[in-house]
Motif scaffolding. Structure first.
Motif, mmCIF file in Angstrom:
data_model
loop_
_atom_site.group_PDB
_atom_site.id
_atom_site.type_symbol
_atom_site.label_atom_id
_atom_site.label_comp_id
_atom_site.label_asym_id
_atom_site.label_seq_id
_atom_site.Cartn_x
_atom_site.Cartn_y
_atom_site.Cartn_z
ATOM 1 N N LEU A 15 0.814 -1.212 0.000
ATOM 2 C CA LEU A 15 0.000 0.000 0.000
ATOM 3 C C LEU A 15 0.849 1.264 0.000
ATOM 4 O O LEU A 15 0.438 2.293 -0.531
ATOM 5 C CB LEU A 15 -0.933 0.004 1.213
ATOM 6 C CG LEU A 15 -2.056 1.035 1.209
ATOM 7 C CD1 LEU A 15 -2.938 0.884 -0.022
ATOM 8 C CD2 LEU A 15 -2.890 0.930 2.479
ATOM 9 N N GLU A 16 2.053 1.193 0.564
ATOM 10 C CA GLU A 16 2.924 2.366 0.576
ATOM 11 C C GLU A 16 3.315 2.768 -0.844
ATOM 12 O O GLU A 16 3.389 3.950 -1.168
ATOM 13 C CB GLU A 16 4.182 2.072 1.399
ATOM 14 C CG GLU A 16 3.956 2.064 2.900
ATOM 15 C CD GLU A 16 3.497 3.426 3.409
ATOM 16 O OE1 GLU A 16 4.175 4.427 3.117
ATOM 17 O OE2 GLU A 16 2.462 3.490 4.093
ATOM 18 N N GLU A 18 -5.370 2.620 10.233
ATOM 19 C CA GLU A 18 -4.264 3.502 9.867
ATOM 20 C C GLU A 18 -4.113 3.634 8.353
ATOM 21 O O GLU A 18 -3.455 4.552 7.869
ATOM 22 C CB GLU A 18 -2.948 2.980 10.460
ATOM 23 C CG GLU A 18 -2.860 3.046 11.983
ATOM 24 C CD GLU A 18 -3.710 1.986 12.663
ATOM 25 O OE1 GLU A 18 -4.082 0.987 11.985
ATOM 26 O OE2 GLU A 18 -4.033 2.143 13.856
ATOM 27 N N ASP A 19 -4.716 2.727 7.591
ATOM 28 C CA ASP A 19 -4.556 2.729 6.134
ATOM 29 C C ASP A 19 -5.705 3.395 5.389
ATOM 30 O O ASP A 19 -5.573 3.686 4.188
ATOM 31 C CB ASP A 19 -4.419 1.288 5.615
ATOM 32 C CG ASP A 19 -3.151 0.611 6.102
ATOM 33 O OD1 ASP A 19 -2.179 1.326 6.401
ATOM 34 O OD2 ASP A 19 -3.140 -0.631 6.197
ATOM 35 N N VAL A 40 -14.500 -1.649 5.644
ATOM 36 C CA VAL A 40 -14.847 -1.999 7.014
ATOM 37 C C VAL A 40 -13.581 -1.985 7.856
ATOM 38 O O VAL A 40 -12.576 -2.607 7.505
ATOM 39 C CB VAL A 40 -15.508 -3.396 7.099
ATOM 40 C CG1 VAL A 40 -15.897 -3.708 8.546
ATOM 41 C CG2 VAL A 40 -16.730 -3.473 6.199
ATOM 42 N N THR A 41 -13.619 -1.267 8.966
ATOM 43 C CA THR A 41 -12.462 -1.195 9.850
ATOM 44 C C THR A 41 -12.947 -1.044 11.289
ATOM 45 O O THR A 41 -14.134 -0.781 11.528
ATOM 46 C CB THR A 41 -11.537 -0.022 9.462
ATOM 47 O OG1 THR A 41 -10.346 -0.064 10.243
ATOM 48 C CG2 THR A 41 -12.229 1.313 9.663
ATOM 49 N N ASP A 42 -12.060 -1.208 12.252
ATOM 50 C CA ASP A 42 -12.376 -1.050 13.668
ATOM 51 C C ASP A 42 -11.509 0.036 14.269
ATOM 52 O O ASP A 42 -10.362 0.250 13.851
ATOM 53 C CB ASP A 42 -12.138 -2.352 14.439
ATOM 54 C CG ASP A 42 -13.213 -3.398 14.181
ATOM 55 O OD1 ASP A 42 -14.338 -3.001 13.834
ATOM 56 O OD2 ASP A 42 -12.928 -4.599 14.325
ATOM 57 N N LYS A 43 -12.049 0.741 15.265
ATOM 58 C CA LYS A 43 -11.290 1.771 15.951
ATOM 59 C C LYS A 43 -11.625 1.736 17.442
ATOM 60 O O LYS A 43 -12.800 1.746 17.822
ATOM 61 C CB LYS A 43 -11.625 3.145 15.367
ATOM 62 C CG LYS A 43 -10.950 4.316 16.073
ATOM 63 C CD LYS A 43 -9.436 4.284 15.926
ATOM 64 C CE LYS A 43 -8.790 5.532 16.512
ATOM 65 N NZ LYS A 43 -7.324 5.495 16.440
ATOM 66 N N GLN A 86 -9.642 11.315 2.696
ATOM 67 C CA GLN A 86 -8.338 10.833 2.260
ATOM 68 C C GLN A 86 -7.257 11.870 2.556
ATOM 69 O O GLN A 86 -7.469 13.071 2.387
ATOM 70 C CB GLN A 86 -8.360 10.520 0.766
ATOM 71 C CG GLN A 86 -9.341 9.422 0.400
ATOM 72 C CD GLN A 86 -9.021 8.091 1.084
ATOM 73 O OE1 GLN A 86 -8.064 7.422 0.722
ATOM 74 N NE2 GLN A 86 -9.822 7.726 2.076
ATOM 75 N N PHE A 87 -6.101 11.380 2.998
ATOM 76 C CA PHE A 87 -4.998 12.276 3.317
ATOM 77 C C PHE A 87 -4.540 13.001 2.061
ATOM 78 O O PHE A 87 -4.504 12.420 0.972
ATOM 79 C CB PHE A 87 -3.822 11.499 3.909
ATOM 80 C CG PHE A 87 -4.158 10.781 5.185
ATOM 81 C CD1 PHE A 87 -4.905 11.391 6.175
ATOM 82 C CD2 PHE A 87 -3.729 9.480 5.397
ATOM 83 C CE1 PHE A 87 -5.223 10.738 7.350
ATOM 84 C CE2 PHE A 87 -4.028 8.805 6.564
ATOM 85 C CZ PHE A 87 -4.786 9.443 7.552
ATOM 86 N N LYS A 88 -4.149 14.238 2.224
ATOM 87 C CA LYS A 88 -3.644 15.003 1.094
ATOM 88 C C LYS A 88 -2.304 14.426 0.661
ATOM 89 O O LYS A 88 -1.439 14.147 1.487
ATOM 90 C CB LYS A 88 -3.473 16.475 1.470
ATOM 91 C CG LYS A 88 -2.947 17.341 0.333
ATOM 92 C CD LYS A 88 -2.912 18.801 0.739
ATOM 93 C CE LYS A 88 -2.253 19.656 -0.332
ATOM 94 N NZ LYS A 88 -2.913 19.561 -1.638
#
Length: 427
Positions: A100-101, A125-126, A175-178, A353-355
Motif C-alpha cells: 500500500l505504501e 491507519e490505512d 470496514v475497519t475497527d477503531k 483521504q490524506f492530502k
C-alpha cells in the motif's frame, strides 16, 4: 465512451494496461497470472531477473521489465519506463500491488491503483490512503476489466450523468475497527472523500455532492438516503442485525439537521430498526474540528453528546457523511456504550483521504471564453456535468460528465517527456 463506463477509476479513461508490482507478490502467485483476462496488456515489474524469465515462459504475451517501485526515486523512474514500454498514457493503465505504501505515492502521480489484500478488514491507519480498488482475488481483477466491479460503493452509486445512474453489480465497502475510551466501534464506509485541494476532487462526484449537501441538504437527500439504506443492508448481512439507527446531531445553534431525513427514510424501509434520532443530542456548541490536530479534536469533542435513554444489548448504527480522525463519531458511539449498547457501528458515505503532497496543483478544464469549467449538478435530475463558471455570460452548453472527466485526465496526464518530471536532486 464504452471504456469510460467499463471502469470507474478516477484517473482512468479506459483500462488498456495492467502493471504488476511482482516483487510484492510471493512466487506461488506466478501460477495464477494466466487467469487474468488477456484483453489488456500485462507488464510485470521486478528486480528478480530469473523470476521475470519464468514469467515470460508462462505466456509469451506477458511483458516484463527489470525495475521496481521501491523508493521514491525508483517509483518515478519506473513509472516513466512503464509508460514508454507499454506505449500508453497514464490514463490508460493501472498498477496492481500488495504494497500500500507504493500505491499511496503512485496516486500522487495521478496513476490508477489496485491494492491486493486478503484481509477481511482494513487497518484503520490505512483508510486515509485508499487506492482505486481493494481486491482479494484474481477473479476480482477480471471483474474490474469486464466492468462488473467498478469501485467503491458510494462513489459509483453517486455517479449520475444525463439523468442516468451508472449500473453496477458489485461495490466495495470499507470496514475497519477503531478503539476509543477502551471500547471498539466498527466503521463502515461506502467510499472516499477528497478535499478541494486534491487532484482527484474536480472529477469526483461523491466528494462534490457531499460539499453541496452541506449547503443544500435537500439537493442530495434522496440519493444519500438510498445509499445509506443499501449500506445498512450490507451491515445486517455482514456484521449483524441492526436494532437502532441515529445520526450525528447538529450543534444547538445549527438550524439544519442534515442527516435526519436519511434516518427517517431507512427506518421506514426497515421497520424493525428503531429510529433513535431524538435520543442522541448535542448539548453544546463545539469548535469546528476542521483545523484541529488529533489531540485537539479529542479534547474539543469531550462531553458534547448525550444519550437520553438506555439501549441495553442493542446494535446501534450512527450515520454521518464523512469521517476523518473519527473523534466526533467515536465520542457519540461511546455515549451509546455507556447507555448499554452491545455494539456500535459508525456508517459514513466516505472516509476523508490524506492530502498527497507530491502533487500540489492541477490543470483545470477551461472554457473557450477563458473561464474555468467546473462540475455542476442539474436541478431537474441531479445529474453531473461540467459547465462554465461564467455561465451567465457564456453560451457554452458544457460537457457531460464522462466527456469532462476524459478531458480532465488528458489535461493532467503524466508528461513523461517533460524535463520537470525528472526527480528533484534534493530527494
Amino acid at each position: 465512451m464504452k471504456g469510460l463506463i467499463r471502469s470507474m477509476f478516477i484517473s482512468l479513461n479506459e483500462l488498456k494496461g495492467l502493471v504488476v508490482d511482482l516483487d510484492s507478490f510471493p512466487e506461488e502467485f506466478d501460477d495464477i497470472w494466466l487467469e487474468i483476462d488477456s484483453s489488456i496488456s500485462i507488464l510485470f515489474l521486478s528486480k528478480d531477473e530469473k523470476r521475470l524469465s519464468d514469467i515470460e515462459k508462462i505466456n509469451r504475451d506477458f511483458i516484463t521489465h527489470n525495475g521496481t517501485f521501491g523508493g521514491f526515486l525508483n517509483k518515478r523512474k519506473s513509472l516513466i519506463d512503464v509508460h514508454q514500454i507499454l506505449e500508453m498514457e497514464s490514463f490508460e493503465l493501472a498498477v496492481l500491488s500488495r504494497n500500500l505504501e507504493i500505491l499511496k505515492y503512485l496516486q500522487g502521480m495521478n496513476v490508477s491503483t489496485i491494492y491486493f489484500s486478503q484481509e477481511d478488514y482494513s487497518n484503520y491507519e490505512d483508510v486515509g490512503n485508499l487506492p482505486d480498488f481493494l481486491i482479494g482475488s484474481i477473479e476480482d481483477i477480471n471483474d474490474i476489466i469486464s466492468g462488473d466491479l467498478k469501485g467503491f460503493f458510494s462513489e459509483v452509486a453517486s455517479i449520475i450523468y444525463n439523468g442516468n445512474h451508472i449500473e453496477f453489480k458489485q461495490g466495495v465497502v470499507i470496514v475497519t475497527d477503531k478503539e476509543y475510551q477502551n471500547r471498539t466501534s466498527t466503521i463502515v464506509s461506502g467510499g472516499r472523500y477528497f478535499s478541494k485541494s486534491d487532484i482527484r476532487y474536480p472529477i469526483h462526484q461523491l466528494s462534490q455532492r457531499i460539499i453541496k449537501n452541506k449547503d443544500y441538504p435537500e439537493s442530495q437527500v434522496s440519493l444519500f438516503s438510498s445509499i445509506y439504506n443499501d449500506l445498512v443492508r450490507f451491515i445486517e448481512e455482514q456484521i449483524g442485525r441492526v436494532d437502532v439507527l441515529t445520526r450525528i446531531p447538529p450543534r444547538p445553534s445549527q438550524e439544519k439537521d442534515r442527516m435526519i431525513d436519511s434516518v427517517d427514510y431507512v427506518c421506514r424501509q426497515k421497520t424493525h430498526i428503531r429510529n433513535a434520532a431524538s435520543s442522541l443530542v448535542c448539548v453544546r456548541d463545539y469548535e469546528s474540528q476542521k483545523f484541529l490536530n488529533q489531540e485537539e479534536r479529542l479534547s474539543n469533542i469531550q462531553g458534547v453528546f448525550k444519550v437520553l435513554e438506555d439501549f441495553n444489548d442493542m446494535h446501534v448504527v450512527i450515520i454521518d457523511d464523512v469521517i476523518s480522525t473519527g473523534a466526533t463519531a467515536l465520542e457519540a458511539a461511546n455515549e451509546f456504550y455507556k447507555a448499554g449498547a452491545r455494539k456500535v457501528t459508525i456508517l459514513v458515505l466516505a472516509i476523508n483521504q490524506f492530502k498527497n503532497y507530491l502533487i500540489t496543483s492541477y490543470q483545470p478544464l477551461m472554457c473557450q471564453c477563458g473561464s474555468e469549467m467546473k462540475m455542476r449538478f442539474n436541478r431537474t435530475n441531479n445529474s453531473a456535468f461540467f459547465g462554465c463558471s461564467n455561465y451567465r455570460s457564456c453560451n457554452n452548453k458544457g460537457l457531460d460528465f464522462f466527456a469532462g472527466m476524459k478531458a480532465y485526465n488528458q489535461l493532467n496526464k503524466v508528461e513523461i517527456d517533460k524535463e520537470e518530471f525528472e526527480d528533484p536532486e534534493w530527494f
